[in-house]
Each structure stands twice: as structure tokens, then as C-alpha cells.
Write an enzyme that holds these catalytic residues in place. Structure first.
Site, PDB file in Angstrom:
ATOM      1  N   HIS A 113       0.816  -1.224   0.000  1.00 13.91           N
ATOM      2  CA  HIS A 113       0.000   0.000   0.000  1.00 13.91           C
ATOM      3  C   HIS A 113       0.847   1.272   0.000  1.00 13.91           C
ATOM      4  O   HIS A 113       0.342   2.356  -0.285  1.00 13.91           O
ATOM      5  CB  HIS A 113      -0.999  -0.011   1.168  1.00 13.91           C
ATOM      6  CG  HIS A 113      -0.409   0.302   2.508  1.00 13.91           C
ATOM      7  ND1 HIS A 113      -0.082  -0.670   3.420  1.00 13.91           N
ATOM      8  CD2 HIS A 113      -0.103   1.478   3.105  1.00 13.91           C
ATOM      9  CE1 HIS A 113       0.386  -0.112   4.517  1.00 13.91           C
ATOM     10  NE2 HIS A 113       0.392   1.199   4.352  1.00 13.91           N
ATOM     11  N   ASP A 143       0.082  -7.604   1.409  1.00 20.55           N
ATOM     12  CA  ASP A 143       0.534  -6.221   1.532  1.00 20.55           C
ATOM     13  C   ASP A 143       2.059  -6.135   1.567  1.00 20.55           C
ATOM     14  O   ASP A 143       2.640  -5.358   2.325  1.00 20.55           O
ATOM     15  CB  ASP A 143      -0.059  -5.554   2.776  1.00 20.55           C
ATOM     16  CG  ASP A 143       0.055  -4.030   2.738  1.00 20.55           C
ATOM     17  OD1 ASP A 143       0.180  -3.480   1.626  1.00 20.55           O
ATOM     18  OD2 ASP A 143       0.050  -3.405   3.812  1.00 20.55           O
ATOM     19  N   GLY A 214       3.331   6.641   7.828  1.00 23.15           N
ATOM     20  CA  GLY A 214       4.731   6.832   7.478  1.00 23.15           C
ATOM     21  C   GLY A 214       5.611   5.721   8.017  1.00 23.15           C
ATOM     22  O   GLY A 214       6.701   5.465   7.510  1.00 23.15           O
ATOM     23  N   SER A 216       4.581   2.663   7.900  1.00 14.33           N
ATOM     24  CA  SER A 216       4.220   1.498   7.093  1.00 14.33           C
ATOM     25  C   SER A 216       5.397   1.051   6.231  1.00 14.33           C
ATOM     26  O   SER A 216       6.040   1.858   5.557  1.00 14.33           O
ATOM     27  CB  SER A 216       3.036   1.830   6.186  1.00 14.33           C
ATOM     28  OG  SER A 216       1.862   1.998   6.928  1.00 14.33           O
ATOM     29  N   GLY A 272     -11.088 -23.512  -1.994  1.00 14.97           N
ATOM     30  CA  GLY A 272     -12.376 -23.251  -2.617  1.00 14.97           C
ATOM     31  C   GLY A 272     -13.535 -23.499  -1.674  1.00 14.97           C
ATOM     32  O   GLY A 272     -14.536 -24.131  -2.054  1.00 14.97           O
TER      33      GLY A 272
END
Length: 474
Positions: A113, A143, A214, A216, A272
Site C-alpha cells: 500500500h 501487503d 509513514g 508502514s 475453494g
């Protein structure tokens, strides 16, 4: 007497000084760790072209809107203004985050991100030099993003094992909150294996380390100076730190990074199925002595589970010998398997333990959505207070359901209304028994036990889940 008082006071003072010294001795000294690790922590900024009129004409920090007015104004004054572009052209927005160097030839880990949708990625090293970074690859599900800068002989960080991390252990973060480079904060591990909404494939490390916008993408260290996680998210109602921070385990991050580096993509195992948590009432209804495992609420057509004999209503208790205490453990375990690998599972089916072997599939690029006969009574007069009808062929095809009954009416004061059922809901299982028809539903309903938890599988708007309820005595 006076001398005795002075003597006692002196002893008390020495005792308190001793306690203070002992307390200080028990607290960790982070200075050596910070000195050794800081050179390998980087600041990351990105530029993204946005249409004229959508930008504010200035650089903005993440989440400033959530800060108190005085603090927000301070940061807004501190951010340099960017010149507005001529009409018809585009402006550039800049975001800030952190990262850390994992190889001397310039590979850097950060959050997806932080760099998502960026047209340009800039990395500032501890010596204040700036480098343009190439995005090697990113994985939105975890991420994690892997960057590369053109440099040599860079300082690197030691990587530890997040599996060996213990709750209560001291940890430290270095990053760039609000653009303040190499800010250091410390705390303890609050919990491990946390699952967050819409984050199924990361068993997050929860800490009380102060993390803000910041931070992150920056590293989380143990006391040995080893990276054990990537700081990723905070829980906040104010826009700032509130004591709940979450980091991606370094074992998960490096598995992703290695795949991005060698394959350019991430492959992970897939079953699934749609699962849900087993609470106390569901555990009782399925014959478990305590809440545990992952309850299979729905099976996707042509998925690995459908081909391997897993059934709706199975409670998966373990995968390859690893116990599943909470339903969120299952995606982590399956996701770590390579597509095509075998997963040996222990399940509870109709109150009995069984062992199944499932061949794990490859996770689709986009998460798949879980997504004429006799008629039932039109009177909501049974013990549940509902009137049901058989599904038509068109309904079965549209809902992708093989059997079940649809609710037509509810009694306003009946048990079904009390547990939140509504017209249009489809009941496929009741008391661990599949519902083949409205007649079968009425027969099973009439024999429901009183005073204990009963499970029901309901499909609403394409989403299946199990609920539990208790009936009063007849």
C-alpha cells in the site's frame, strides 16, 4: 532516638535506590540495536499523476484529516508546497512510507500500500542520498512489495524468525512517521496470529509499539536486532496511534519476496471453501467438546474441496498435523502450501472424526465469489414459525444450490424471526441434516430436540453461513 531515625531513613533510601537500579537493569537498552540497524532503514516516497483539479496543489501526508486541528495545521505548514501544473496537464501527489534493505545489491522490502499505483518510487538512504526504485513485484493479499535500487555494498538487516517470537517479548520499530526519518519506538508483542477483516492470508503480529502514518513498510525488530515483521497497519479511531499495531510476520513476507524475485508472482494454496468460526453453540450442535476448527459453510463448484470429498458441515480440525484453533488459521495454513501439494485433514462429519487427503489448488487471481416438485405449506405454523417452499429449477441454477427450501413467510413471534431469518433465505441444512424438500424440512423440524443447540445452514444473497438456536420444550 534521633540517630535511629536517621539510620532508618538512610536504610530506606538505599533500599529504594536498589529497587530503582534493579528496575532499570530489567529494562532493555536499545541503543546498540538502533545504531547497528538504522543505516539499513530507508524512507520511501512515491509520485502519482492525478487529473487536474483533483489534487490540492500540495504534498499531503496520509491520514492528516484524522488529526486534531492544531497538530494537522503544524504538519500542513511543514509540508513544502508543490507548484500547480498548467491547465490541462497533471499534478503529482506524494506519499511517504518506510522500508528496509535485505541485500547489499539493493533489494528493499516495504508494504504494497506504500507503493501501490505509483508512477515513480523514490528511496532515501540514511546517508541522505536519493535513488529511483524499480518495483520488482507486489502482493496485495499480504501487503508486501519488493523494490530494487541500483546500488552496491549497502548495509543490510539480519532476518529473524517470526515463528519463534513470543507474546510479551520486547520489540522495536524504526521508520518515518509523518516524514520524521529514523524515528524509534518500542513496546511488546501483544498477540500473534491475529486475523483482520479482509486480511485472510496474514497471521498478524499485534504489538503496542507506537506506529503512525509513514511507519508502514518499516521493520519490527526483536532484541537480537533481527527483523521479525513489517509494520503494516494500526487500529485507530483518531487517525493516530491508539496502542494497537499490526505487523506482517517476516517469515510470510520473505516467502512472498522470494517468489516475487524468482517467479514475478505469488502462488498460494487454495481450497475453494467458505468457512466460519465455531462458537460454543455450534460446537455443541456438531458434537465437539469445545469450540475449535473451521466450519465449512459453502463449497465452490469445481474447486479443490469439491473434488476431494469435503462436504458442507465438515469441521476441519487440523491440516498436516497442525491444529486449527480458530477458523482464521485455515487460510494461513493452506495459503502456505504450494498448489498441487497434499493436505491431510482431520474433520468432524456428522459427529465422527474422519481423515481426508485434499490436493490443494492454485489461488485464482481474483477471489472467487462465494458466491418443479412439491410445494411447501403456506402457513408459518411449524415449530420454527416459518413457511417454506421447494426451490425451483431456476432458483437452483441462479443460486448454484443443489437442494434446500426457500422461506416464504415468518411468524412475527416465532423462533425463526427471533434469530434473524427473513423471506427469501434458503435453508439447506437443519440439525446437521441436508434438506431435500419442503416435506423433509417439516419432518426434521417436528423432531428437533428442545433445550440444546441446533445448527442451521442458511444462504442469503449467495453467501452461506451456519447459525445456531435453541427451541423451548414442546
Amino acid at each position: 532516638m534521633r540517630n535511629l531515625k536517621h539510620y532508618t531513613a538512610a536504610l530506606m533510601g538505599l533500599w529504594l535506590m536498589g529497587l530503582t537500579a534493579m528496575a532499570r537493569a530489567d529494562l532493555p537498552d536499545f541503543t546498540g540495536l538502533v545504531e547497528a540497524a538504522s543505516p539499513a532503514v530507508v524512507n520511501i516516497s512515491t509520485r502519482q499523476k492525478i487529473p487536474e483539479g483533483r489534487g490540492a496543489g500540495a504534498m499531503t501526508m496520509p491520514d492528516l484529516e484524522g488529526l486534531p486541528p492544531g497538530i494537522r495545521e503544524f504538519f500542513e505548514r511543514s509540508i513544502p508546497q508543490m507548484p500547480r501544473s498548467p491547465r490541462g496537464k497533471q499534478e503529482q501527489a506524494q506519499s511517504l512510507g518506510s522500508g528496509f534493505i535485505i541485500s547489499a545489491d539493493g533489494y528493499i522490502l516495504t508494504n504494497n500500500h506504500v507503493v501501490a499505483d505509483a508512477d515513480e518510487i523514490l528511496v532515501r538512504l540514511s546517508d541522505r542520498s536519493d535513488h529511483t526504485a524499480k518495483l520488482i513485484g507486489a502482493d496485495p493479499r499480504t501487503d508486501v512489495a519488493l523494490l530494487k535500487i541500483d546500488a552496491k555494498d549497502l548495509p543490510t538487516l539480519k532476518l529473524g524468525s517470526s515463528d519463534q517470537l513470543k507474546v510479551g517479548e520486547w520489540v522495536l520499530a524504526i521508520g518515518s512517521p509523518f516524514g520524521f526519518d529514523h524515528s524509534v519506538t518500542a513496546g511488546i508483542v501483544s498477540a500473534k496470529g491475529r486475523s483482520l477483516p479482509n486480511e485472510s492470508y496474514v497471521p498478524f503480529i499485534q504489538t503496542d509499539v507506537a506506529i503512525n502514518p509513514g511507519n508502514s513498510g518499516g521493520p519490527l525488530f526483536n532484541l537480537k536486532g533481527e527483523v521479525v515483521g513489517i509494520n503494516s497497519q494500526i487500529f485507530t479511531r483518531s487517525g493516530g496511534f491508539m496502542g494497537l499495531s499490526f505487523a506482517i510476520p517476516i517469515d510470510v513476507a520473505m516467502n512472498v519476496a522470494n517468489q516475487l524475485k524468482t517467479e514475478g508472482k505469488v502462488s498460494r494454496g487454495w481450497l475453494g471453501v467458505v468457512i466460519q468460526e465455531v462458537d460454543k453453540d455450534l460446537a455443541e450442535s456438531f458434537g465437539l467438546d469445545r469450540p475449535a476448527g473451521a466450519l465449512v459453510a459453502q463449497i465452490l463448484d469445481d474447486g479443490p474441496a469439491a473434488k476431494s470429498g469435503i462436504k458442507v458441515g465438515d469441521v476441519i480440525l487440523s491440516v498436516n498435523g497442525q491444529k486449527i484453533e480458530e477458523s482464521a488459521d485455515l487460510p494461513h495454513l493452506i495459503g502456505n502450501l504450494k498448489p498441487g501439494a497434499k493436505a491431510d485433514m482431520e474433520v468432524i462429519r456428522e459427529g465422527k472424526r474422519q481423515n481426508l487427503s485434499v490436493t490443494v489448488g492454485d489461488m485464482p487471481k481474483d477471489d472467487q465469489a462465494t458466491s418443479g416438485g412439491e410445494r411447501g405449506s403456506d402457513r408459518a405454523s411449524n415449530r420454527l414459525g416459518i413457511a417454506v417452499a421447494n426451490l425451483t429449477a431456476e432458483q437452483k441454477k441462479t443460486m448454484d444450490i443443489q437442494s434446500g427450501v426457500v422461506i416464504n413467510k415468518l411468524s412475527g413471534d416465532g423462533p425463526a424471526a427471533a434469530i434473524g431469518l427473513r423471506p427469501g433465505d434458503v435453508i439447506t441444512h437443519l440439525n446437521n441434516q441436508p434438506i431435500e424438500s419442503a416435506t423433509a424440512f417439516e419432518k426434521i423440524t417436528s423432531a428437533l430436540p428442545a433445550g440444546r443447540s441446533i445448527s442451521m445452514r442458511v444462504v442469503r444473497e449467495g453467501r452461506a453461513s451456519f447459525i445456531t438456536f435453541k427451541l423451548p420444550g414442546k
